[in-house]
Design a protein around this motif. Structure first.
Motif, PDB file in Angstrom:
ATOM      1  N   UNK A  34      37.177  47.182  10.894  1.00 46.22           N
ATOM      2  CA  UNK A  34      37.824  46.201   9.950  1.00 46.22           C
ATOM      3  C   UNK A  34      39.323  46.073  10.178  1.00 46.22           C
ATOM      4  N   UNK A  35      39.701  44.730  10.415  1.00 43.51           N
ATOM      5  CA  UNK A  35      40.748  44.526  11.134  1.00 43.51           C
ATOM      6  C   UNK A  35      41.809  43.991   9.863  1.00 43.51           C
ATOM      7  N   UNK A  36      43.209  44.395   9.861  1.00 44.12           N
ATOM      8  CA  UNK A  36      43.690  44.416   8.694  1.00 44.12           C
ATOM      9  C   UNK A  36      45.030  43.271   9.048  1.00 44.12           C
ATOM     10  N   UNK A  37      44.794  42.542  10.169  1.00 44.46           N
ATOM     11  CA  UNK A  37      45.707  41.418  10.510  1.00 44.46           C
ATOM     12  C   UNK A  37      46.274  41.548  11.895  1.00 44.46           C
ATOM     13  N   UNK A  38      45.533  41.775  12.763  1.00 42.17           N
ATOM     14  CA  UNK A  38      45.947  41.792  14.148  1.00 42.17           C
ATOM     15  C   UNK A  38      46.302  40.441  14.785  1.00 42.17           C
ATOM     16  N   UNK A  39      47.339  40.523  15.627  1.00 41.85           N
ATOM     17  CA  UNK A  39      47.726  39.314  16.367  1.00 41.85           C
ATOM     18  C   UNK A  39      47.675  39.620  17.626  1.00 41.85           C
ATOM     19  N   UNK A  40      47.072  40.342  18.041  1.00 44.73           N
ATOM     20  CA  UNK A  40      46.772  40.671  19.650  1.00 44.73           C
ATOM     21  C   UNK A  40      45.431  40.357  19.897  1.00 44.73           C
ATOM     22  N   UNK A  41      44.912  40.963  20.969  1.00 44.65           N
ATOM     23  CA  UNK A  41      43.735  40.809  21.258  1.00 44.65           C
ATOM     24  C   UNK A  41      42.603  41.820  20.767  1.00 44.65           C
ATOM     25  N   UNK A  44      39.049  40.518  19.776  1.00 40.25           N
ATOM     26  CA  UNK A  44      38.473  40.156  20.992  1.00 40.25           C
ATOM     27  C   UNK A  44      37.875  41.367  21.677  1.00 40.25           C
ATOM     28  N   UNK A  45      38.687  42.512  21.909  1.00 39.09           N
ATOM     29  CA  UNK A  45      38.274  43.657  22.630  1.00 39.09           C
ATOM     30  C   UNK A  45      36.906  44.429  21.690  1.00 39.09           C
ATOM     31  N   UNK A  46      37.225  44.457  20.453  1.00 38.47           N
ATOM     32  CA  UNK A  46      36.113  44.775  19.451  1.00 38.47           C
ATOM     33  C   UNK A  46      34.773  44.189  19.525  1.00 38.47           C
ATOM     34  N   UNK A  47      34.899  43.000  19.960  1.00 35.64           N
ATOM     35  CA  UNK A  47      33.547  42.078  20.002  1.00 35.64           C
ATOM     36  C   UNK A  47      32.935  42.335  20.981  1.00 35.64           C
ATOM     37  N   UNK A  48      33.348  43.066  22.199  1.00 35.60           N
ATOM     38  CA  UNK A  48      32.543  43.552  23.111  1.00 35.60           C
ATOM     39  C   UNK A  48      31.520  44.477  22.866  1.00 35.60           C
ATOM     40  N   UNK A  50      30.626  45.266  19.268  1.00 36.05           N
ATOM     41  CA  UNK A  50      30.053  45.191  18.015  1.00 36.05           C
ATOM     42  C   UNK A  50      30.266  43.623  17.475  1.00 36.05           C
ATOM     43  N   UNK A  51      29.200  43.190  16.740  1.00 34.54           N
ATOM     44  CA  UNK A  51      29.646  41.940  15.983  1.00 34.54           C
ATOM     45  C   UNK A  51      29.845  42.222  14.555  1.00 34.54           C
ATOM     46  N   UNK A  52      29.904  43.371  14.097  1.00 28.46           N
ATOM     47  CA  UNK A  52      30.232  43.901  12.708  1.00 28.46           C
ATOM     48  C   UNK A  52      31.785  43.977  12.385  1.00 28.46           C
ATOM     49  N   UNK A  53      32.523  42.732  12.640  1.00 28.30           N
ATOM     50  CA  UNK A  53      33.848  42.974  12.470  1.00 28.30           C
ATOM     51  C   UNK A  53      34.285  42.414  11.181  1.00 28.30           C
ATOM     52  N   UNK A  54      35.089  42.852  10.359  1.00 30.45           N
ATOM     53  CA  UNK A  54      35.373  42.132   9.063  1.00 30.45           C
ATOM     54  C   UNK A  54      36.781  42.176   9.025  1.00 30.45           C
ATOM     55  N   UNK A  55      37.261  41.293   8.282  1.00 24.93           N
ATOM     56  CA  UNK A  55      38.691  41.012   7.839  1.00 24.93           C
ATOM     57  C   UNK A  55      39.215  41.705   6.571  1.00 24.93           C
ATOM     58  N   UNK A  56      40.052  42.291   6.292  1.00 24.94           N
ATOM     59  CA  UNK A  56      40.817  42.965   5.143  1.00 24.94           C
ATOM     60  C   UNK A  56      42.279  42.760   5.123  1.00 24.94           C
ATOM     61  N   UNK A  57      42.559  41.899   4.030  1.00 27.03           N
ATOM     62  CA  UNK A  57      44.289  41.633   3.802  1.00 27.03           C
ATOM     63  C   UNK A  57      44.851  42.991   3.387  1.00 27.03           C
TER      64      UNK A  57
END
Length: 342
Positions: A34-41, A44-48, A50-57
């Motif tokens: 769960x990504x809470x607002x990354x502005x770096x890579x 992209x690293x996580x996608x290597x 898993x495909x279970x990547x979610x955005x959370x404000x």
């Protein structure tokens, strides 16, 4: 054998995320990030992996983000990982063995958290148990043959798995903002956050952070029915605050309250030493630094009863022209640092 979902919350973790995920390979059936607002890579690293990547404000609430990550899990157990953690190969094998043999009634598995002081973390320990693996769906059972009731306490197992906490930076600035927003929103902190805020101040806080925090702790200790522990913590904060402000009356007030019961805090004694040190009274300063190092216990940061006063004692005796004492305390400082910051 149980199945595991790894649940992580991340933000701008490009420097450490891959190190963490590599160490977790093969442990779990599912990786949820769960990504809470990354502005770096970070994403992209996580996608290597898993495909279970979610955005959370981000709403200044780690619990809300953690609960969201748990809601995405599907396996038997959930493993909570942070991006700055690493599991070495020996402990990977321990984890896999645990996975194969864990009894189904176990609901929480604690693992050893190796939190080396050299990494400038908020915690004052080398190793302690922390809950890391949670049963996703809990079953409820009745207990006692008469006057039966639901067993509410979880079944906890202390494992031998050790996790290395290896941050490359300190998150204190972010944390201080969250503490202040909680105070503004709710009027007070929970007992846990009350102490954690104070610990982070004494470990990573700058003068401005103490200036911003002092009003809350002073109002608390003056107007609330606080415990002895809460009083001691507040006195540590306020002694440093008034020393920073060069307010002798405030410094003396809270320092005397602290040491008056014969159980003074190392942090307060150290601040008294700093006051006399800054005023060039090195002989008086040695008394308080000595008390910090040998006569009192630390409340919030073990350095205040260890290397900090020992280093100052060596410096004071150098100014006083006492070479023998200077060398003795310098050696004690070096030894403490080697033993505790390795």
């Amino acid at each position: 054998m149980i199945t595991i979902s790894i649940c992580m919350i991340v933000k701008n973790e490009e420097q450490v995320l891959e190190r963490c995920l590599e160490s977790l390979k093969g442990i779990a059936e599912e990786l949820i990030i769960v990504d809470t607002g990354s502005t770096d890579s970070t994403k992209h690293i996580a996608a290597k992996y898993t495909d279970k990547i979610y955005d959370f404000t981000w709403i200044d609430d780690f619990a809300a983000a953690r609960n969201f990550s748990f809601s995405k899990a599907n396996m038997d157990y959930i493993y909570v990982a942070d991006a700055d953690e690493v599991i070495d190969e020996e402990n990977r094998q321990r984890f896999l063995l645990l996975k194969q043999n864990l009894l189904p009634e176990v609901e929480i598995v604690q693992m050893k958290y190796a939190n080396q002081l050299a990494f400038n973390t908020t915690y004052n320990f080398d190793v302690e148990y922390r809950p890391k693996l949670y049963k996703r769906i809990r079953k409820f059972y009745f207990t006692d043959p008469i006057h039966e009731s639901v067993l509410l306490s979880p079944v906890v197992y202390d494992s031998e798995v050790t996790i290395m906490h290896m941050p490359i930076s300190n998150h204190a600035t972010r944390d201080f903002q969250i503490y202040r927003r909680v105070i503004e929103r709710e009027g007070q902190l929970s007992a846990k956050l009350f102490e954690m805020y104070a610990k982070e101040l004494f470990i990573a806080g700058e003068d401005k952070d103490f200036l911003e925090a002092a009003e809350y702790y002073e109002d608390f200790v003056e107007n609330m029915d606080c415990s002895e522990r809460e009083r001691k913590i507040s006195e540590c904060i306020l002694a440093k605050y008034y020393r920073i402000k060069r307010d002798v009356t405030g410094l003396m007030k809270y320092s005397l309250h602290n040491i008056g019961d014969g159980k003074g805090s190392a942090e307060v004694c150290y601040e008294l030493g700093e006051f006399f040190y800054e005023n060039g009274d090195y002989k008086e300063a040695t008394i308080w630094y000595y008390n910090a190092a040998y006569e009192t216990e630390c409340e919030l940061n073990i350095h205040y009863a260890g290397d900090y006063p020992l280093k100052r004692l060596a410096e004071c005796y150098r100014f006083l022209g006492n070479k023998q004492q200077e060398e003795a305390f310098q050696e004690l400082y070096d030894t403490w640092s080697i033993e505790n910051l390795r």
